[in-house]
Write a protein that holds these residues in place. Structure first.
Motif, mmCIF file in Angstrom:
data_model
loop_
_atom_site.group_PDB
_atom_site.id
_atom_site.type_symbol
_atom_site.label_atom_id
_atom_site.label_comp_id
_atom_site.label_asym_id
_atom_site.label_seq_id
_atom_site.Cartn_x
_atom_site.Cartn_y
_atom_site.Cartn_z
ATOM 1 N N THR A 17 4.373 9.673 -11.823
ATOM 2 C CA THR A 17 3.903 10.562 -10.761
ATOM 3 C C THR A 17 3.545 11.920 -11.353
ATOM 4 O OG1 THR A 17 6.204 11.126 -10.297
ATOM 5 C CG2 THR A 17 5.189 9.456 -8.908
ATOM 6 N N ALA A 18 2.643 12.593 -10.680
ATOM 7 C CA ALA A 18 2.211 13.922 -11.101
ATOM 8 C C ALA A 18 3.311 14.941 -10.838
ATOM 9 C CB ALA A 18 0.934 14.296 -10.356
ATOM 10 N N PRO A 19 3.204 16.120 -11.426
ATOM 11 C CA PRO A 19 4.192 17.174 -11.146
ATOM 12 C C PRO A 19 4.210 17.526 -9.657
ATOM 13 C CG PRO A 19 2.859 17.732 -13.063
ATOM 14 C CD PRO A 19 2.221 16.532 -12.443
ATOM 15 N N PRO A 20 5.255 18.190 -9.204
ATOM 16 C CA PRO A 20 5.362 18.524 -7.781
ATOM 17 C C PRO A 20 4.244 19.458 -7.326
ATOM 18 C CG PRO A 20 7.462 18.861 -8.915
ATOM 19 C CD PRO A 20 6.421 18.640 -9.971
ATOM 20 N N PHE A 21 3.989 19.442 -6.034
ATOM 21 C CA PHE A 21 3.085 20.426 -5.443
ATOM 22 C C PHE A 21 3.761 21.043 -4.233
ATOM 23 C CE2 PHE A 21 2.104 16.495 -3.215
ATOM 24 C CZ PHE A 21 1.914 16.891 -1.897
ATOM 25 N N LEU A 22 3.332 22.266 -3.921
ATOM 26 C CA LEU A 22 3.906 22.993 -2.797
ATOM 27 C C LEU A 22 2.809 23.360 -1.812
ATOM 28 C CD1 LEU A 22 6.406 24.401 -1.536
ATOM 29 C CD2 LEU A 22 5.707 26.475 -2.756
ATOM 30 N N VAL A 23 3.043 23.058 -0.562
ATOM 31 C CA VAL A 23 2.200 23.507 0.541
ATOM 32 C C VAL A 23 3.026 24.498 1.356
ATOM 33 C CG1 VAL A 23 1.009 22.827 2.666
ATOM 34 C CG2 VAL A 23 0.888 21.357 0.634
ATOM 35 N N ALA A 26 0.729 21.031 -9.298
ATOM 36 C CA ALA A 26 1.410 21.016 -10.598
ATOM 37 C C ALA A 26 2.345 22.213 -10.717
ATOM 38 C CB ALA A 26 0.393 20.997 -11.740
ATOM 39 N N ALA A 27 3.178 22.389 -9.704
ATOM 40 C CA ALA A 27 4.097 23.528 -9.660
ATOM 41 C C ALA A 27 5.367 23.212 -10.436
ATOM 42 C CB ALA A 27 4.429 23.873 -8.209
ATOM 43 N N ALA A 28 6.068 24.276 -10.856
ATOM 44 C CA ALA A 28 7.270 24.090 -11.669
ATOM 45 C C ALA A 28 8.550 24.343 -10.902
ATOM 46 C CB ALA A 28 7.208 25.014 -12.887
ATOM 47 N N ASP A 29 8.569 25.362 -10.056
ATOM 48 C CA ASP A 29 9.799 25.764 -9.376
ATOM 49 C C ASP A 29 9.462 26.129 -7.935
ATOM 50 O OD1 ASP A 29 11.439 28.542 -8.639
ATOM 51 O OD2 ASP A 29 12.699 26.955 -9.480
ATOM 52 N N ARG A 30 10.177 25.526 -6.988
ATOM 53 C CA ARG A 30 9.822 25.710 -5.580
ATOM 54 C C ARG A 30 9.980 27.160 -5.121
ATOM 55 N NH1 ARG A 30 11.706 22.076 -0.375
ATOM 56 N NH2 ARG A 30 10.788 23.417 1.216
ATOM 57 N N GLU A 31 11.142 27.755 -5.375
ATOM 58 C CA GLU A 31 11.399 29.093 -4.851
ATOM 59 C C GLU A 31 10.453 30.119 -5.451
ATOM 60 O OE1 GLU A 31 15.077 32.312 -4.364
ATOM 61 O OE2 GLU A 31 15.441 30.325 -5.237
ATOM 62 N N ALA A 48 0.858 -1.186 0.000
ATOM 63 C CA ALA A 48 0.000 0.000 0.000
ATOM 64 C C ALA A 48 0.895 1.237 0.000
ATOM 65 C CB ALA A 48 -0.911 -0.016 1.225
ATOM 66 N N LEU A 49 1.566 1.445 -1.117
ATOM 67 C CA LEU A 49 2.634 2.431 -1.198
ATOM 68 C C LEU A 49 2.335 3.496 -2.238
ATOM 69 C CD1 LEU A 49 5.565 -0.134 -1.218
ATOM 70 C CD2 LEU A 49 5.032 1.438 0.656
ATOM 71 N N GLU A 50 2.939 4.666 -2.044
ATOM 72 C CA GLU A 50 2.927 5.673 -3.094
ATOM 73 C C GLU A 50 3.690 5.134 -4.299
ATOM 74 O OE1 GLU A 50 4.974 8.524 -0.841
ATOM 75 O OE2 GLU A 50 3.196 9.290 0.202
ATOM 76 N N ILE A 51 3.400 5.677 -5.472
ATOM 77 C CA ILE A 51 3.975 5.151 -6.708
ATOM 78 C C ILE A 51 5.503 5.102 -6.678
ATOM 79 C CG2 ILE A 51 4.243 5.595 -9.184
ATOM 80 C CD1 ILE A 51 1.590 4.264 -8.413
ATOM 81 N N PRO A 52 6.220 6.149 -6.267
ATOM 82 C CA PRO A 52 7.683 6.038 -6.261
ATOM 83 C C PRO A 52 8.184 4.915 -5.354
ATOM 84 C CG PRO A 52 7.023 8.339 -6.094
ATOM 85 C CD PRO A 52 5.782 7.522 -5.912
ATOM 86 N N ALA A 53 7.594 4.782 -4.170
ATOM 87 C CA ALA A 53 8.017 3.732 -3.242
ATOM 88 C C ALA A 53 7.646 2.351 -3.768
ATOM 89 C CB ALA A 53 7.387 3.959 -1.874
ATOM 90 N N LEU A 54 6.493 2.222 -4.439
ATOM 91 C CA LEU A 54 6.093 0.943 -5.018
ATOM 92 C C LEU A 54 7.065 0.529 -6.117
ATOM 93 C CD1 LEU A 54 4.025 -1.372 -5.278
ATOM 94 C CD2 LEU A 54 2.779 0.072 -6.910
ATOM 95 N N GLU A 78 6.201 22.343 2.293
ATOM 96 C CA GLU A 78 6.296 20.941 1.891
ATOM 97 C C GLU A 78 6.281 20.889 0.365
ATOM 98 O OE1 GLU A 78 6.552 17.865 3.594
ATOM 99 O OE2 GLU A 78 7.221 19.264 5.137
ATOM 100 N N TRP A 79 7.371 20.432 -0.211
ATOM 101 C CA TRP A 79 7.513 20.299 -1.670
ATOM 102 C C TRP A 79 7.602 18.809 -1.961
ATOM 103 C CZ3 TRP A 79 7.348 23.139 -6.055
ATOM 104 C CH2 TRP A 79 8.016 22.675 -7.189
ATOM 105 N N ARG A 80 6.584 18.257 -2.602
ATOM 106 C CA ARG A 80 6.502 16.814 -2.824
ATOM 107 C C ARG A 80 6.145 16.510 -4.271
ATOM 108 N NH1 ARG A 80 6.785 13.594 2.172
ATOM 109 N NH2 ARG A 80 6.902 15.159 3.833
ATOM 110 N N ALA A 81 6.521 15.309 -4.697
ATOM 111 C CA ALA A 81 6.182 14.839 -6.048
ATOM 112 C C ALA A 81 5.955 13.338 -5.988
ATOM 113 C CB ALA A 81 7.287 15.189 -7.030
ATOM 114 N N ASP A 82 4.924 12.922 -5.271
ATOM 115 C CA ASP A 82 4.689 11.490 -5.084
ATOM 116 C C ASP A 82 3.232 11.081 -5.305
ATOM 117 O OD1 ASP A 82 3.626 12.689 -2.851
ATOM 118 O OD2 ASP A 82 5.099 11.872 -1.448
ATOM 119 N N CYS A 83 2.459 11.944 -5.957
ATOM 120 C CA CYS A 83 1.066 11.592 -6.262
ATOM 121 C C CYS A 83 0.992 10.926 -7.634
ATOM 122 C CB CYS A 83 0.185 12.842 -6.252
ATOM 123 S SG CYS A 83 0.137 13.655 -4.643
#
Length: 491
Positions: free
Chosen positions: A310-316, A372-377, A281-287, A405-410
């Motif tokens: 995986t989808a593009p990164p997202f930022l929270v 679906a963010a492109a650049d964190r900063e 029961a893992l996220e796609i990268p871990a699977l 939180e900058w993630r790309a695991d969806c």
């Protein structure tokens, strides 16, 4: 659960408990893993539950962090809406008496300053859609006259998996262009939904968008309002894991699984566990990583797992401000056409931890999302600028704390990929998959897909041992309106 047309799938038949001792490793402690572990433990299976993070809940988990003012506060990967048609997720939460509280409205704001809301709309389709369109300034009569009604009928004739056969090769942007919805209406009625899958409409399957619209709007009479947890995410899952422990499960937080051997032997850095079955029961990268490290399954299945995207990164970005936002600001605001901002949450309006900090400090806790963010900063700076423009009172606020939180695991639900997604069942007897990137052939999405596949994975293993499974509930598996369905098939 108010929708009388919701569909209940009976539990697979069998003995009430496993007839002889069985041990299963559930790898991944997010919603899918917690659900599968609960389903198995309730039938007398001894569960070994592994999670690489020190907290439970996966993408809906949380932890604590210390601010410069010395406060210890909660942090998470972002806001999550617990919709009322998330029947299978709510079945898990109800077992542990997890409390949710209603959000009475969430406005949708577009780039022109127009705001639409869901407050006071009828619950039952199609009156909910008519009410929304009639009340919205973005659905003008002249714009609606241009709509390609024949193409739009795909939205009222949703069937799973048939709609994927019809629409999965098209992207959501082209699909909406073909329907000819007014541009402003597309931003509010569809782009917000599309980006909830962490992808732009150009990279999202049109079938996924249609099924999502069915789940949340045209196929369900539960309404489009939602609930949120009373507790912060870093304590939300404690009742679930406490119940698992009481059922005899052994919990292994902060324990990544490094490999799984056939038979099965589950390896971590410090130990090995002999088990009778495994749920991944893992996220796609871990699977992808774990399957690549494990001698499991035929080459074609391994290639299928390796090909999952995986989808593009997202930022929270969560901000602790030294003053409150205006009292009339909603707990949650969705935005369309205001990139990179997708929504603003005022956490102290509903999160107990944020509310306590705000009460102590006289400030507020605000969270910004960019999907679906492109650049964190750059994205972080633009999010703050959007907040200042939309909520001008925040311009003068001092930022007491700032966490990102900058993630790309969806999972990415790109056009043409539905029938290439891995299913719950695998070619390895005793091995099942679960997660929001796993194909379920039911009208479910996001957290509800994770929970649904968790129940399905457990049911599959239990059936192999002659043991009763667990029932499932979904919104109707096809469009609600017979005459419109018939008309759609004449296209």
């Amino acid at each position: 659960m108010r929708d009388r047309k919701r569909v209940r799938f009976a539990a697979p038949a069998g003995a009430p408990r496993v007839p002889e001792p069985k041990r299963v490793a559930v790898v991944g402690g997010g919603i899918a893993g917690l659900t599968a572990a609960t389903a198995l433990a309730e039938r007398g299976v001894t569960v070994e539950l592994f999670e690489r993070e020190p907290y439970w809940g996966g993408r809906v988990g949380g932890w604590t962090t210390k601010l410069p003012d010395g406060s210890t506060v909660g942090m998470s990967r972002g806001f999550h809406a617990f919709f009322r048609q998330y029947y299978n997720l709510r079945a898990l939460l109800a077992r542990a008496d997890v409390e949710l509280r209603p959000v009475t409205d969430y406005p949708l704001l577009d780039e022109h300053g127009h705001t639409d809301t869901f407050r006071g709309l009828p619950r039952t389709p199609p009156w909910n859609a008519f009410g929304f369109a009639l009340r919205s300034s973005t659905f003008t009569l002249s714009g609606l006259r241009k709509v390609n009604m024949r193409a739009a009928l795909s939205l009222v004739d949703v069937r799973v998996p048939e709609s994927y056969e019809q629409l999965d090769t098209e992207n959501a942007a082209d699909f909406l262009a073909r329907i000819r919805f007014p541009e402003a209406a597309r931003h509010l009625a569809f782009d917000v939904f599309s980006r909830s899958f962490f992808a732009s409409p150009q990279r999202l399957s049109a079938a996924e968008l249609a099924v999502m619209f069915h789940l949340y709007f045209l196929g369900s009479a539960e309404g489009l309002l939602f609930d949120v947890p009373r507790e912060p995410f870093h304590t939300l899952w404690t009742p679930v894991t406490d119940r698992l422990a009481a059922l005899g499960a052994r919990l292994h937080p902060a324990t990544p699984v490094t490999a799984v051997e056939p038979g099965f032997a589950v390896h971590t850095a410090d130990a090995s566990y002999e088990v009778d079955g495994v749920v991944l029961a893992l996220e796609i990268p871990a699977l992808r990583e774990l399957v690549a490290a494990s001698p499991l399954g035929p080459p074609e299945w391994r290639d299928q797992i390796a090909a999952q995207e995986t989808a593009p990164p997202f930022l929270v970005r969560r901000l602790w401000l030294d003053r409150p936002v205006r009292a009339d600001r909603p707990p949650f605001l969705a935005t369309g056409g205001l990139p990179p901002l997708d929504n603003i949450s005022v956490l102290d309006r509903y999160d107990a931890d944020a509310a306590a900090w705000a009460a102590r400090s006289g400030g507020s806790v605000v969270e910004l999302h960019a999907y679906a963010a492109a650049d964190r900063e750059t994205t972080g700076k633009e999010l703050l600028a959007r907040l200042h423009a939309i909520y001008p009172e925040t311009q003068q606020a001092t930022i007491v704390g700032d966490r990102e939180e900058w993630r790309a695991d969806c999972p990415l639900f790109a056009p043409g990929t539905y029938f290439r997604r891995p299913a719950v069942a695998t070619p390895v007897p005793g091995l099942a998959l679960a997660g929001d990137g796993v194909r379920a052939d039911l009208p479910v999405a996001l957290m509800e897909r994770a929970a649904t596949t968790g129940w399905l994975a457990a049911n599959r293993l239990l059936a192999g041992w002659g043991t009763a499974g667990h029932p499932l509930t979904t919104v109707p598996v096809r469009g609600r309106f017979g005459p419109l369905r018939a008309l759609a098939r004449l296209r």
